[in-house]
Design a protein around this motif. Sequence first.
Motif, PDB file in Angstrom:
ATOM      1  N   LEU A 204      42.220  29.629  31.915  1.00 37.60           N
ATOM      2  CA  LEU A 204      41.519  29.723  33.195  1.00 37.60           C
ATOM      3  C   LEU A 204      40.110  29.136  33.091  1.00 37.60           C
ATOM      4  O   LEU A 204      39.622  28.509  34.036  1.00 37.60           O
ATOM      5  CB  LEU A 204      41.447  31.185  33.640  1.00 37.60           C
TER       6      LEU A 204
ATOM      7  N   ALA B 179      40.493  25.349  33.108  1.00 36.57           N
ATOM      8  CA  ALA B 179      40.895  24.903  34.449  1.00 36.57           C
ATOM      9  C   ALA B 179      39.740  24.984  35.439  1.00 36.57           C
ATOM     10  O   ALA B 179      39.699  24.223  36.417  1.00 36.57           O
ATOM     11  CB  ALA B 179      42.073  25.738  34.948  1.00 36.57           C
ATOM     12  N   SER B 180      38.797  25.881  35.179  1.00 32.63           N
ATOM     13  CA  SER B 180      37.656  26.026  36.077  1.00 32.63           C
ATOM     14  C   SER B 180      36.508  25.079  35.733  1.00 32.63           C
ATOM     15  O   SER B 180      35.472  25.086  36.406  1.00 32.63           O
ATOM     16  CB  SER B 180      37.148  27.474  36.051  1.00 32.63           C
TER      17      SER B 180
ATOM     18  N   PHE C 272      33.707  33.509  36.492  1.00 38.66           N
ATOM     19  CA  PHE C 272      34.605  32.938  37.492  1.00 38.66           C
ATOM     20  C   PHE C 272      34.200  33.217  38.946  1.00 38.66           C
ATOM     21  O   PHE C 272      34.710  32.574  39.864  1.00 38.66           O
ATOM     22  CB  PHE C 272      36.030  33.469  37.279  1.00 38.66           C
TER      23      PHE C 272
ATOM     24  N   ARG D 221      36.296  32.827  42.729  1.00 42.07           N
ATOM     25  CA  ARG D 221      37.303  31.772  42.787  1.00 42.07           C
ATOM     26  C   ARG D 221      38.719  32.326  42.732  1.00 42.07           C
ATOM     27  O   ARG D 221      38.981  33.330  42.064  1.00 42.07           O
ATOM     28  CB  ARG D 221      37.093  30.767  41.658  1.00 42.07           C
TER      29      ARG D 221
ATOM     30  N   LEU E 122      43.014  31.196  42.210  1.00 41.80           N
ATOM     31  CA  LEU E 122      43.789  30.220  41.448  1.00 41.80           C
ATOM     32  C   LEU E 122      43.901  28.894  42.200  1.00 41.80           C
ATOM     33  O   LEU E 122      43.907  27.826  41.577  1.00 41.80           O
ATOM     34  CB  LEU E 122      45.189  30.769  41.149  1.00 41.80           C
TER      35      LEU E 122
ATOM     36  N   ASP F 225      41.627  27.577  43.909  1.00 44.07           N
ATOM     37  CA  ASP F 225      40.361  26.873  43.741  1.00 44.07           C
ATOM     38  C   ASP F 225      40.331  26.055  42.452  1.00 44.07           C
ATOM     39  O   ASP F 225      39.441  25.210  42.266  1.00 44.07           O
ATOM     40  CB  ASP F 225      39.193  27.859  43.735  1.00 44.07           C
ATOM     41  N   LEU F 226      41.287  26.295  41.550  1.00 43.29           N
ATOM     42  CA  LEU F 226      41.350  25.554  40.288  1.00 43.29           C
ATOM     43  C   LEU F 226      42.094  24.235  40.435  1.00 43.29           C
ATOM     44  O   LEU F 226      42.058  23.397  39.535  1.00 43.29           O
ATOM     45  CB  LEU F 226      42.040  26.403  39.215  1.00 43.29           C
TER      46      LEU F 226
ATOM     47  N   ARG G 218      44.110  21.302  38.840  1.00 43.92           N
ATOM     48  CA  ARG G 218      44.628  21.816  37.577  1.00 43.92           C
ATOM     49  C   ARG G 218      45.592  22.958  37.856  1.00 43.92           C
ATOM     50  O   ARG G 218      45.255  23.920  38.555  1.00 43.92           O
ATOM     51  CB  ARG G 218      43.494  22.316  36.674  1.00 43.92           C
TER      52      ARG G 218
ATOM     53  N   ASN H  93      49.622  28.662  40.220  1.00 45.76           N
ATOM     54  CA  ASN H  93      49.083  28.117  41.468  1.00 45.76           C
ATOM     55  C   ASN H  93      49.826  26.868  41.928  1.00 45.76           C
ATOM     56  O   ASN H  93      49.256  26.024  42.630  1.00 45.76           O
ATOM     57  CB  ASN H  93      47.583  27.835  41.330  1.00 45.76           C
TER      58      ASN H  93
ATOM     59  N   VAL I 264      40.815  34.691  40.271  1.00 45.48           N
ATOM     60  CA  VAL I 264      40.891  34.342  38.855  1.00 45.48           C
ATOM     61  C   VAL I 264      40.518  35.539  37.982  1.00 45.48           C
ATOM     62  O   VAL I 264      41.168  35.816  36.970  1.00 45.48           O
ATOM     63  CB  VAL I 264      39.975  33.143  38.538  1.00 45.48           C
TER      64      VAL I 264
END
Length: 302
Positions: A51, A54-55, A106, A109, A111, A113-114, A117, A142, A154
Amino acid sequence: MSTYRILTFDGGGIRGVYTAVLLQRLAAQVPGFLDRAHLLAGTSTGGILALGLASGMTADQLVKLYQNNGRQIFARSVFREIGDLGDLIGAKYDNANLEKILGQVFGNRTLDDLLPRHVLISSFDLDTLSKPRTWNPKFFHNFAGDDSDGGEKVVNVALRTSAAPTYFPVFQGYVDGGVVANNPSMAALAQALDTGTGKQKQDDIRLFSVGTGGSPTFISGDTHNWGIAQWAHSLVDMMIDGMMGVADYECSRLLRDNYFRLAPALKTPVTMDAVDKIPELIADANSQDLTSAVAWLKTNFV
């Protein structure tokens, strides 16, 4: 052919710093490879790593996350020690500090929003709603579709995947994904091949799996007439380690040379909460020979 790249990260508590240092070294030798992954999958501490990447976090930032916050996450108060009778009737640690730290990382946010990815994060649903009630593995993702978890925060997903039994309390009805897939590689492969989500062809997939440093353990002797009391001490670790090996076996047979597992063994056992071992874990990760892993990444992740 369009190559589809997957990165997966095992669970292991504070040993996540070991994974982060390996990623740091690999990123220095294969610049940009972390950004080329289409799907990042993780379990427990590996879920937090997935995570985080991905962020937009870097491997350097992930290393600092463990260095700066490890002791706070695994903080043990005298009042908790007394209240749970030395771990007999309660989790060893409160998850309030972990929740606060993850919230700072995080924010609010989700999922979704990632995206672009994609992530796949394992957990285990203790089931408080359905009738008849039944326990089930849960893989938060996601990808678009009816079963998408894109609206989930997240922070909540990170806490659900890392609610390790005996270490942290159950979070929102979920416990640590390590009880079903401490090595999430096979789950990630299945998600990528799924015709409704990943929609990939097997020959196009490249999967790089990273462990948290195998902790050398064994039971001496070859004949044991044990009951619940004796097995309880070792059974959880044995099942988790065994399932990691199953996922490795399955992925290596299905993907062959399109799969690489980086999981060096530690020199000595390190428990999930051994924050005093962080310098040792970092030194160990820095001493590992990554020649084969770098060569594989340069062929498959560029």
